[in-house]
Design a protein around this motif. Structure first.
Motif, PDB file in Angstrom:
ATOM      1  N   LYS A  16       0.829  -1.215   0.000  1.00 35.31           N
ATOM      2  CA  LYS A  16       0.000   0.000   0.000  1.00 35.31           C
ATOM      3  C   LYS A  16       0.864   1.266   0.000  1.00 35.31           C
ATOM      4  CE  LYS A  16      -3.983   0.124   2.255  1.00 35.31           C
ATOM      5  NZ  LYS A  16      -4.979  -0.069   1.221  1.00 35.31           N
ATOM      6  N   ARG A  17       2.150   1.080  -0.165  1.00 32.01           N
ATOM      7  CA  ARG A  17       3.126   2.187  -0.164  1.00 32.01           C
ATOM      8  C   ARG A  17       3.027   3.002   1.123  1.00 32.01           C
ATOM      9  NH1 ARG A  17       5.380   2.259  -4.985  1.00 32.01           N
ATOM     10  NH2 ARG A  17       4.287   1.252  -6.708  1.00 32.01           N
ATOM     11  N   TYR A  18       2.923   2.265   2.219  1.00 26.97           N
ATOM     12  CA  TYR A  18       2.813   2.907   3.517  1.00 26.97           C
ATOM     13  C   TYR A  18       3.889   2.402   4.470  1.00 26.97           C
ATOM     14  CZ  TYR A  18      -0.618   6.197   5.146  1.00 26.97           C
ATOM     15  OH  TYR A  18      -1.252   7.367   5.473  1.00 26.97           O
ATOM     16  N   ALA A  19       4.969   1.849   3.879  1.00 29.53           N
ATOM     17  CA  ALA A  19       5.958   1.167   4.709  1.00 29.53           C
ATOM     18  C   ALA A  19       6.629   2.105   5.713  1.00 29.53           C
ATOM     19  CB  ALA A  19       7.004   0.516   3.814  1.00 29.53           C
ATOM     20  N   LEU A  20       6.758   3.374   5.351  1.00 33.12           N
ATOM     21  CA  LEU A  20       7.478   4.297   6.227  1.00 33.12           C
ATOM     22  C   LEU A  20       6.738   4.581   7.535  1.00 33.12           C
ATOM     23  CD1 LEU A  20       9.242   7.119   4.222  1.00 33.12           C
ATOM     24  CD2 LEU A  20      10.229   5.510   5.848  1.00 33.12           C
ATOM     25  N   ILE A  21       5.482   4.186   7.589  1.00 37.01           N
ATOM     26  CA  ILE A  21       4.737   4.469   8.813  1.00 37.01           C
ATOM     27  C   ILE A  21       5.375   3.742  10.007  1.00 37.01           C
ATOM     28  CG2 ILE A  21       2.997   2.629   8.729  1.00 37.01           C
ATOM     29  CD1 ILE A  21       0.992   4.910   9.574  1.00 37.01           C
ATOM     30  N   GLY A  22       5.988   2.593   9.745  1.00 35.48           N
ATOM     31  CA  GLY A  22       6.673   1.867  10.819  1.00 35.48           C
ATOM     32  C   GLY A  22       7.772   2.723  11.418  1.00 35.48           C
ATOM     33  N   LEU A  59      -8.358  -8.734   4.257  1.00 32.52           N
ATOM     34  CA  LEU A  59      -7.185  -7.872   4.125  1.00 32.52           C
ATOM     35  C   LEU A  59      -6.663  -7.907   2.690  1.00 32.52           C
ATOM     36  CD1 LEU A  59      -5.275  -8.592   7.475  1.00 32.52           C
ATOM     37  CD2 LEU A  59      -6.684  -6.617   6.883  1.00 32.52           C
ATOM     38  N   PHE A  60      -6.770  -9.080   2.055  1.00 25.92           N
ATOM     39  CA  PHE A  60      -6.362  -9.153   0.647  1.00 25.92           C
ATOM     40  C   PHE A  60      -7.224  -8.206  -0.196  1.00 25.92           C
ATOM     41  CE2 PHE A  60      -7.061 -10.620  -3.650  1.00 25.92           C
ATOM     42  CZ  PHE A  60      -5.760 -10.672  -4.133  1.00 25.92           C
ATOM     43  N   ALA A  61      -8.543  -8.304  -0.005  1.00 29.06           N
ATOM     44  CA  ALA A  61      -9.456  -7.487  -0.820  1.00 29.06           C
ATOM     45  C   ALA A  61      -9.178  -5.995  -0.626  1.00 29.06           C
ATOM     46  CB  ALA A  61     -10.907  -7.811  -0.442  1.00 29.06           C
ATOM     47  N   VAL A  62      -8.946  -5.593   0.620  1.00 31.11           N
ATOM     48  CA  VAL A  62      -8.720  -4.174   0.924  1.00 31.11           C
ATOM     49  C   VAL A  62      -7.357  -3.713   0.388  1.00 31.11           C
ATOM     50  CG1 VAL A  62      -8.337  -2.571   2.828  1.00 31.11           C
ATOM     51  CG2 VAL A  62     -10.232  -4.154   2.926  1.00 31.11           C
ATOM     52  N   THR A  63      -6.367  -4.576   0.475  1.00 28.65           N
ATOM     53  CA  THR A  63      -5.026  -4.196   0.026  1.00 28.65           C
ATOM     54  C   THR A  63      -4.949  -4.175  -1.500  1.00 28.65           C
ATOM     55  OG1 THR A  63      -4.166  -5.329   1.971  1.00 28.65           O
ATOM     56  CG2 THR A  63      -2.564  -4.697   0.310  1.00 28.65           C
ATOM     57  N   PHE A  64      -5.583  -5.148  -2.128  1.00 29.58           N
ATOM     58  CA  PHE A  64      -5.502  -5.241  -3.592  1.00 29.58           C
ATOM     59  C   PHE A  64      -6.234  -4.082  -4.262  1.00 29.58           C
ATOM     60  CE2 PHE A  64      -7.394  -6.970  -7.589  1.00 29.58           C
ATOM     61  CZ  PHE A  64      -6.214  -6.982  -8.315  1.00 29.58           C
ATOM     62  N   ASP A  65      -7.402  -3.768  -3.776  1.00 32.38           N
ATOM     63  CA  ASP A  65      -8.201  -2.745  -4.453  1.00 32.38           C
ATOM     64  C   ASP A  65      -9.183  -2.127  -3.454  1.00 32.38           C
ATOM     65  OD1 ASP A  65      -9.763  -1.236  -6.098  1.00 32.38           O
ATOM     66  OD2 ASP A  65     -10.095  -2.801  -7.600  1.00 32.38           O
ATOM     67  N   GLU A  66      -8.716  -1.071  -2.768  1.00 32.36           N
ATOM     68  CA  GLU A  66      -9.558  -0.526  -1.690  1.00 32.36           C
ATOM     69  C   GLU A  66     -10.818   0.131  -2.233  1.00 32.36           C
ATOM     70  OE1 GLU A  66      -6.561   2.035   0.168  1.00 32.36           O
ATOM     71  OE2 GLU A  66      -7.731   3.771  -0.476  1.00 32.36           O
ATOM     72  N   THR A  67     -10.743   0.690  -3.449  1.00 31.53           N
ATOM     73  CA  THR A  67     -11.936   1.315  -4.037  1.00 31.53           C
ATOM     74  C   THR A  67     -13.017   0.273  -4.268  1.00 31.53           C
ATOM     75  OG1 THR A  67     -10.523   2.901  -5.136  1.00 31.53           O
ATOM     76  CG2 THR A  67     -12.765   2.740  -5.956  1.00 31.53           C
ATOM     77  N   ASN A  68     -12.595  -0.852  -4.831  1.00 32.11           N
ATOM     78  CA  ASN A  68     -13.563  -1.900  -5.112  1.00 32.11           C
ATOM     79  C   ASN A  68     -14.110  -2.499  -3.816  1.00 32.11           C
ATOM     80  OD1 ASN A  68     -14.420  -4.808  -5.988  1.00 32.11           O
ATOM     81  ND2 ASN A  68     -14.369  -3.519  -7.814  1.00 32.11           N
ATOM     82  N   ALA A  69     -13.223  -2.628  -2.834  1.00 27.53           N
ATOM     83  CA  ALA A  69     -13.670  -3.185  -1.552  1.00 27.53           C
ATOM     84  C   ALA A  69     -14.764  -2.290  -0.959  1.00 27.53           C
ATOM     85  CB  ALA A  69     -12.490  -3.297  -0.591  1.00 27.53           C
ATOM     86  N   ARG A  70     -14.531  -0.975  -1.019  1.00 33.44           N
ATOM     87  CA  ARG A  70     -15.516  -0.037  -0.476  1.00 33.44           C
ATOM     88  C   ARG A  70     -16.799  -0.092  -1.309  1.00 33.44           C
ATOM     89  NH1 ARG A  70     -13.416   5.755  -0.539  1.00 33.44           N
ATOM     90  NH2 ARG A  70     -11.476   4.605  -0.420  1.00 33.44           N
ATOM     91  N   ALA A  71     -16.625  -0.160  -2.635  1.00 30.60           N
ATOM     92  CA  ALA A  71     -17.799  -0.187  -3.516  1.00 30.60           C
ATOM     93  C   ALA A  71     -18.648  -1.423  -3.274  1.00 30.60           C
ATOM     94  CB  ALA A  71     -17.343  -0.131  -4.976  1.00 30.60           C
ATOM     95  N   SER A  72     -17.997  -2.535  -2.909  1.00 30.83           N
ATOM     96  CA  SER A  72     -18.774  -3.763  -2.723  1.00 30.83           C
ATOM     97  C   SER A  72     -19.351  -3.853  -1.307  1.00 30.83           C
ATOM     98  CB  SER A  72     -17.927  -4.995  -3.035  1.00 30.83           C
ATOM     99  OG  SER A  72     -16.876  -5.081  -2.112  1.00 30.83           O
ATOM    100  N   GLY A  73     -19.222  -2.777  -0.553  1.00 28.90           N
ATOM    101  CA  GLY A  73     -19.890  -2.710   0.741  1.00 28.90           C
ATOM    102  C   GLY A  73     -19.027  -3.103   1.927  1.00 28.90           C
ATOM    103  N   MET A  74     -17.736  -3.405   1.689  1.00 25.30           N
ATOM    104  CA  MET A  74     -16.871  -3.746   2.824  1.00 25.30           C
ATOM    105  C   MET A  74     -16.576  -2.495   3.639  1.00 25.30           C
ATOM    106  SD  MET A  74     -14.012  -6.369   1.393  1.00 25.30           S
ATOM    107  CE  MET A  74     -13.129  -6.441   2.947  1.00 25.30           C
ATOM    108  N   ASN A  75     -16.418  -2.670   4.925  1.00 22.51           N
ATOM    109  CA  ASN A  75     -16.072  -1.547   5.789  1.00 22.51           C
ATOM    110  C   ASN A  75     -14.563  -1.315   5.675  1.00 22.51           C
ATOM    111  OD1 ASN A  75     -15.715   0.362   7.712  1.00 22.51           O
ATOM    112  ND2 ASN A  75     -16.495  -0.849   9.413  1.00 22.51           N
ATOM    113  N   GLU A  76     -14.183  -0.700   4.585  1.00 27.10           N
ATOM    114  CA  GLU A  76     -12.763  -0.537   4.275  1.00 27.10           C
ATOM    115  C   GLU A  76     -12.051   0.301   5.342  1.00 27.10           C
ATOM    116  OE1 GLU A  76     -11.413   2.456   2.694  1.00 27.10           O
ATOM    117  OE2 GLU A  76      -9.442   1.602   2.302  1.00 27.10           O
ATOM    118  N   ASP A  77     -12.734   1.336   5.833  1.00 26.28           N
ATOM    119  CA  ASP A  77     -12.150   2.175   6.888  1.00 26.28           C
ATOM    120  C   ASP A  77     -11.866   1.354   8.149  1.00 26.28           C
ATOM    121  OD1 ASP A  77     -11.993   4.507   5.537  1.00 26.28           O
ATOM    122  OD2 ASP A  77     -13.920   5.302   6.232  1.00 26.28           O
ATOM    123  N   GLY A  78     -12.787   0.443   8.460  1.00 21.87           N
ATOM    124  CA  GLY A  78     -12.621  -0.405   9.639  1.00 21.87           C
ATOM    125  C   GLY A  78     -11.377  -1.277   9.515  1.00 21.87           C
ATOM    126  N   TYR A  79     -11.161  -1.824   8.326  1.00 19.76           N
ATOM    127  CA  TYR A  79      -9.987  -2.675   8.139  1.00 19.76           C
ATOM    128  C   TYR A  79      -8.698  -1.856   8.163  1.00 19.76           C
ATOM    129  CZ  TYR A  79     -13.225  -6.416   7.356  1.00 19.76           C
ATOM    130  OH  TYR A  79     -14.208  -7.347   7.559  1.00 19.76           O
TER     131      TYR A  79
END
Lengths: 293, 232
Positions: free
Chosen positions: A56-62, A177-197
């Motif tokens: 997710k290109r967020y590695a520096l957060i560590g 986590l796979f669904a959210v990491t692979f494509d967060e837009t699609n995960a949100r569109a399909s009704g997943m609580n992407e923010d929660g994950y």
């Protein structure tokens, strides 16, 4: 006496001819097993979460959270709770992590700038607070060495329990986590609580960083989130494969680094990161050769 | 709400920030069960914005939306929001489209069956273990459509799904859309510039130019198609 010196004395004691202790016995001593158990579990946490953060290109957060954790443990010492620094650090680091991820979405600054702001500010505040508590010498220990050898049995048990919980949550949420990491837009569109994950990922990462700080040092744990995942990225062609590779590489790096540290008397955290760096270079070379074929 | 209507948008306006010009203005449309609704309009006419609004990916400036309780919606974005170099196999991607039924690192038998059926329908079964980075654009699009289909969605919102594909693959996908509608009763809203598709396959057409210019049967549309086509 620093934890490293304590360990050196301990090793010297064990290797004393009169004591008749072999290297094998050293490796199976309770102190070594304690540090290996905690280190292995935390390595696994960092490596698994590292896959998501790197992709997710967020590695520096560590890295940023490590320094926030340093400031939080300095604050714990300032208010006389140095024996409970993990309990103080976890909520502070979790809150910072959530804040960084939320601000990243809402502000126009970008994640890298936000992490830069949080990490440098936390480092400065932490150093100032440490000046009035344990002294500046301990800054080096907290950032680069960790103190696995000074962990109490209670610390070890709580670190192991938290690590197991992190791994269990990760495994149980794997498909989501796979669904959210692979494509967060699609995960949100399909009704997943992407923010929660995202929130769950933030919290798991924060707890891993706080625990990792104790074992490897604040700066080192962030590297351990990045290197195994990057190595695995060179080898794996599936998400599941990347997580498994990252976990194996992290554990191998941890054992190799710890062994080198025992032998050379160098800081454990630095040796572990150096070992994971070498493994990453080997994986990159392997990948380059495979691509040429 | 009428049981034949899956989703209803009423007088919706949307913009990309307060004070900016509305991307769509006062749009109203009902999506009916088992229909293909073609969404046409030139670039910037608000097709993608309307689809994002229906998915709640973007907020409404005003207006309201009602949808059938528990409606399952699948979405295919115009620009792939999934990274092409992501380490994933085709099977993993298609499985990720199935509805999550339990907390487990493994997919259920039913999820695997749905993914297998979707891959069969989109003709990507042979690619199941292929790394997605090795796929062509057309193959990737079929895989992402298979992901939509595997979710057993009752409504698919497709944003120009065939814009970068060659005519043969485009024709195959149109055939798949027909089968989904005719055999499974799936409703499809498809943003497109292809008037041939609109004439031959769409049940209704919504001509959009920030606001609704026309909504109804294509045979009753007397506007100029070239005014509502992509101009490169």
């Amino acid at each position: 006496m620093s934890s490293l010196s304590l360990f050196t004395v301990y090793v010297a004691d064990l290797l004393n001819e009169d004591a008749g202790v072999s290297f094998a016995e050293l490796l199976t001593s309770s102190l070594t097993l304690k540090s290996l158990a905690v280190g292995t579990l935390i390595s696994l946490c960092a490596a698994m979460l590292g896959v998501i953060l790197v992709l997710k290109r967020y590695a520096l957060i560590g890295h940023g959270l490590g320094e926030v954790g340093f400031a939080a443990s300095a604050f714990a010492a300032l208010i006389g709770l140095q024996n409970y620094s993990v309990l103080v650090s976890i909520p502070v680091v979790c809150a910072s992590s959530v804040l960084i991820m939320r601000l990243d979405r809402k502000s126009e600054l970008g994640g890298d700038v936000l992490i830069g702001i949080f990490s440098t500010a936390a480092l400065a505040v932490g150093v100032i607070m440490t000046r009035y508590t344990t002294g500046l010498k301990s800054v080096y220990d907290t950032l680069f060495k960790g103190s696995v050898l000074s962990l109490s049995n209670g610390d070890v048990i709580s670190a192991c329990v938290l690590s197991v919980i992190i791994i269990a949550v990760f495994v149980l949420l794997y498909t989501r986590l796979f669904a959210v990491t692979f494509d967060e837009t699609n995960a949100r569109a399909s009704g997943m609580n992407e923010d929660g994950y995202q929130l769950i990922i933030s919290i798991l990462t924060s707890v891993s960083v706080v625990l990792g700080m104790k074992v490897m040092g604040a700066m080192m744990i962030s590297s351990f989130i990045i290197f195994p995942a990057l190595s695995a990225r060179r080898l794996a062609r599936s998400f599941r494969g990347m997580i498994i590779c990252s976990a194996v590489i992290a554990v191998v790096s941890y054992f190799a680094g710890t062994l080198i540290s025992f032998i050379t008397d160098l800081p454990n955290g630095a040796c572990v990161v150096a070992a994971s760096l070498v493994l990453m270079l080997i994986c990159m070379a392997f990948s380059a050769v495979r691509l040429k074929k | 709400m009428n049981p034949d209507i899956l989703l209803s948008v009423r007088d919706v306006s949307m913009n990309y920030g307060t004070g900016r010009q509305d991307a769509i203005e006062h749009v109203s449309v009902d999506i009916k069960k088992g229909e293909i609704l073609a969404l046409v309009g030139s670039n910037g006419s608000g097709k993608s914005t309307l689809l994002k609004g229906m998915l709640r990916l973007m907020p409404f400036a005003c207006g309201e939306m009602e949808k059938r309780r528990g409606l399952k919606i699948g979405y295919l974005a115009q620009m792939h929001t999934a990274a092409k170099n992501f380490p994933a196999s085709v099977r993993e991607v298609v499985l990720s489209g199935t509805r999550q039924e339990r907390f487990s690192p493994f997919y259920t038998k039913r999820q695997r069956q749905l993914a297998a059926q979707a891959m069969e329908l989109l003709d990507v079964t042979a690619l199941a273990d292929t790394y997605i980075g090795d796929l062509s654009g057309g193959q990737m699009q079929r895989v992402l459509l298979a992901r939509c289909v595997a979710g057993e969605n009752e409504l698919l919102l497709l944003d120009e799904p065939c814009s970068a594909l060659d005519p043969a693959i485009t024709h195959e996908l149109y055939h798949v859309f027909m089968r989904l509608r005719d055999e499974k009763g799936v409703s499809i809203v498809i943003a497109t510039h292809d008037w041939n598709f609109v004439r031959e396959h769409a049940d209704r057409v919504l001509v959009l130019d920030r606001s609704v210019e026309y909504l109804g049967d294509i045979s009753d549309w007397h506007g100029r198609e070239d005014e509502h086509t992509c101009h490169h």
